[in-house]
Motif scaffolding. Structure first.
Motif, PDB file in Angstrom:
ATOM      1  N   ARG A  56       6.274 -16.266  23.360  1.00 52.63           N
ATOM      2  CA  ARG A  56       7.425 -16.309  23.952  1.00 52.63           C
ATOM      3  C   ARG A  56       7.838 -15.347  24.833  1.00 52.63           C
ATOM      4  NH1 ARG A  56      10.223 -20.734  24.575  1.00 52.63           N
ATOM      5  NH2 ARG A  56       9.285 -21.553  22.911  1.00 52.63           N
ATOM      6  N   GLN A 101      19.987 -19.826  20.493  1.00 47.55           N
ATOM      7  CA  GLN A 101      20.106 -21.234  20.313  1.00 47.55           C
ATOM      8  C   GLN A 101      19.199 -21.831  19.129  1.00 47.55           C
ATOM      9  OE1 GLN A 101      20.658 -23.484  23.812  1.00 47.55           O
ATOM     10  NE2 GLN A 101      19.062 -24.968  23.476  1.00 47.55           N
ATOM     11  N   GLN A 102      18.169 -21.347  18.842  1.00 46.45           N
ATOM     12  CA  GLN A 102      17.397 -21.538  17.459  1.00 46.45           C
ATOM     13  C   GLN A 102      18.415 -21.590  16.355  1.00 46.45           C
ATOM     14  OE1 GLN A 102      14.729 -23.167  18.805  1.00 46.45           O
ATOM     15  NE2 GLN A 102      13.481 -22.247  17.195  1.00 46.45           N
ATOM     16  N   GLU A 103      18.889 -20.459  16.209  1.00 49.68           N
ATOM     17  CA  GLU A 103      19.888 -20.149  15.060  1.00 49.68           C
ATOM     18  C   GLU A 103      20.972 -21.179  14.843  1.00 49.68           C
ATOM     19  OE1 GLU A 103      19.142 -18.060  12.661  1.00 49.68           O
ATOM     20  OE2 GLU A 103      17.374 -17.017  13.310  1.00 49.68           O
ATOM     21  N   SER A 105      21.039 -24.241  16.084  1.00 44.49           N
ATOM     22  CA  SER A 105      20.562 -25.615  15.702  1.00 44.49           C
ATOM     23  C   SER A 105      20.105 -25.661  14.580  1.00 44.49           C
ATOM     24  CB  SER A 105      19.577 -25.744  16.654  1.00 44.49           C
ATOM     25  OG  SER A 105      18.108 -25.038  16.636  1.00 44.49           O
ATOM     26  N   LYS A 107      17.596 -23.697  13.035  1.00 43.24           N
ATOM     27  CA  LYS A 107      16.380 -23.234  12.785  1.00 43.24           C
ATOM     28  C   LYS A 107      16.391 -21.684  12.578  1.00 43.24           C
ATOM     29  CE  LYS A 107      14.412 -27.181  15.377  1.00 43.24           C
ATOM     30  NZ  LYS A 107      13.574 -27.641  16.653  1.00 43.24           N
ATOM     31  N   SER A 109      14.610 -18.021  13.924  1.00 49.85           N
ATOM     32  CA  SER A 109      14.208 -17.616  15.444  1.00 49.85           C
ATOM     33  C   SER A 109      12.759 -17.998  15.724  1.00 49.85           C
ATOM     34  CB  SER A 109      14.623 -16.072  15.625  1.00 49.85           C
ATOM     35  OG  SER A 109      15.746 -15.652  15.391  1.00 49.85           O
ATOM     36  N   LYS A 116      10.354 -17.962   7.472  1.00 50.88           N
ATOM     37  CA  LYS A 116      11.073 -18.120   8.525  1.00 50.88           C
ATOM     38  C   LYS A 116      11.581 -16.865   8.860  1.00 50.88           C
ATOM     39  CE  LYS A 116      12.900 -22.754   6.996  1.00 50.88           C
ATOM     40  NZ  LYS A 116      13.902 -23.451   6.744  1.00 50.88           N
TER      41      LYS A 116
END
Length: 361
Positions: A56, A101-103, A105, A107, A109, A116
């Motif tokens: 990433r 944005q992951q958090e 949604s 999810k 990181s 996780k």
């Protein structure tokens, strides 16, 4: 009575000791194994976590979400039309936006098969050379740790070899970089770079993605030195631009352009998206506009971008002090004699020039 008690103790003390030691034995044989298995799982999953994180960091917007408008990132201003995907590589602001944005949604990181990992965005800190330090916690095990990400996406390695200086095949100006590892910035230094590394504010009249073209040579040197680098040397740019050939008896074949072996100046090449993506000149600017320039790179064989047809570029030149500017730029006609690798002129104070850095190990 006392004798009877002694008799009982002498008969049953082995069983009492066994009862006392049984919990410890059970933990040693079973609990320890169970703990070891879990710990081993975590270690193996940690490898997967680091692989995902590194990917990433180094590849940036892999899915193209930001380019498609599916990733909101207030920390990166500007029109995506003017920004190449290279910009999001090794970019702390992009990484922060992605994790946020992951958090949001629901999810983590980063998620592996069993674990996780959540990023602590408040812990993100810029280290020397642009490296990034960030802390993570794992949801199940509650383990916490920090990771240092190396800022190594925006330069490229120059192989150790013998090189010659300038545009001509025959040259007495020969050098080598044996025993030295040289890394060259792929792109020009931008206003974003100066702000990110030195906290110097971006001028209101400038766009953050634009190359810095209002520095004096002294300021260029100072900026590169602040990062532990040097201002790019002309001979190094030549080496990173000309495709390498064997050096025999003072002769090394050199083409005019980075994509082939021709020594003929292009004059009547058709102007289309393909040719402009390879070599952006005045004709391309007139036909497609400024935004199109950000979609081209004109790379040399090492991956250094804009070796022709970008902006005039200032270079350190210890071998030819009066030839310290690469003149080829997007404001010149395609048939201009200056669109040629290794061809340089002398810097004038009125010249607005870009620059880049290099580091030597």
């Amino acid at each position: 009575m006392v004798n009877n008690l002694k008799t009982i103790i002498s008969k049953f003390w082995p069983f009492a000791l066994l009862i006392l030691l049984l919990p410890a034995y059970w933990f040693y044989e079973y609990g320890r194994k169970q703990f070891t298995v879990k710990n081993g799982d975590f270690v193996s999953e940690l490898d997967e976590f680091l692989t995902q994180l590194s990917k990433r960091w180094q590849l940036g917007d892999i899915e193209g979400a930001w380019k498609q408008g599916n990733l909101t990132c207030a920390d990166i201003p500007g029109n995506v039309e003017f920004i190449d995907s290279e910009f999001l590589k090794c970019n702390a602001h992009y990484l922060k936006c992605f994790f946020r944005q992951q958090e949001k949604s629901g999810k983590a990181s980063i998620e592996t098969k069993r674990f996780k990992f959540h990023a602590d965005l408040t812990s993100m800190a810029r280290l020397s050379g642009g490296d990034l330090k960030i802390s993570f916690s794992e949801e199940k095990t509650k383990q916490q740790f920090s990771v240092r990400l190396e800022h190594n996406c925006h330069d490229t390695y120059l192989p150790q070899a013998v090189y010659s200086v300038g545009p001509e095949p025959r040259s007495e100006l020969v050098w080598d970089n044996f025993g030295r590892d040289i890394f060259v910035d792929k792109n020009y230094v931008s206003y974003w770079d100066v702000w990110y590394f030195t906290d110097r504010p971006i001028p209101k009249t400038k766009k953050f993605y634009q190359p810095v073209m209002d520095f004096t040579p002294e300021q260029m040197h100072k900026y590169c030195q602040s990062l532990g680098k040097k201002l790019l040397d002309a001979r190094v740019l030549d080496a990173a631009s000309f495709y390498p050939t064997q050096f025999k008896q003072g002769y090394m074949f050199k083409s005019f352009y980075p994509w082939g072996k021709s020594r003929h100046i292009i004059k009547d090449e058709e102007i289309n998206e393909k040719t402009c993506a390879r070599f952006f000149t005045k004709e391309c600017l007139q036909k497609y506009g400024q935004a199109a320039w950000f979609k081209t790179r004109t790379p040399g064989w090492t991956g250094v971008y804009y070796v022709l047809g970008g902006y005039m570029e200032y270079l350190e030149n210890v071998m030819e002090e009066d030839r310290n500017v690469m003149v080829s730029n997007l404001n010149l006609d395609r048939a201009s004699k200056w669109h040629r690798l290794g061809l340089r002129s002398k810097w004038q104070e009125k010249d607005r020039v870009a620059f880049r850095c290099m580091r030597i190990k």
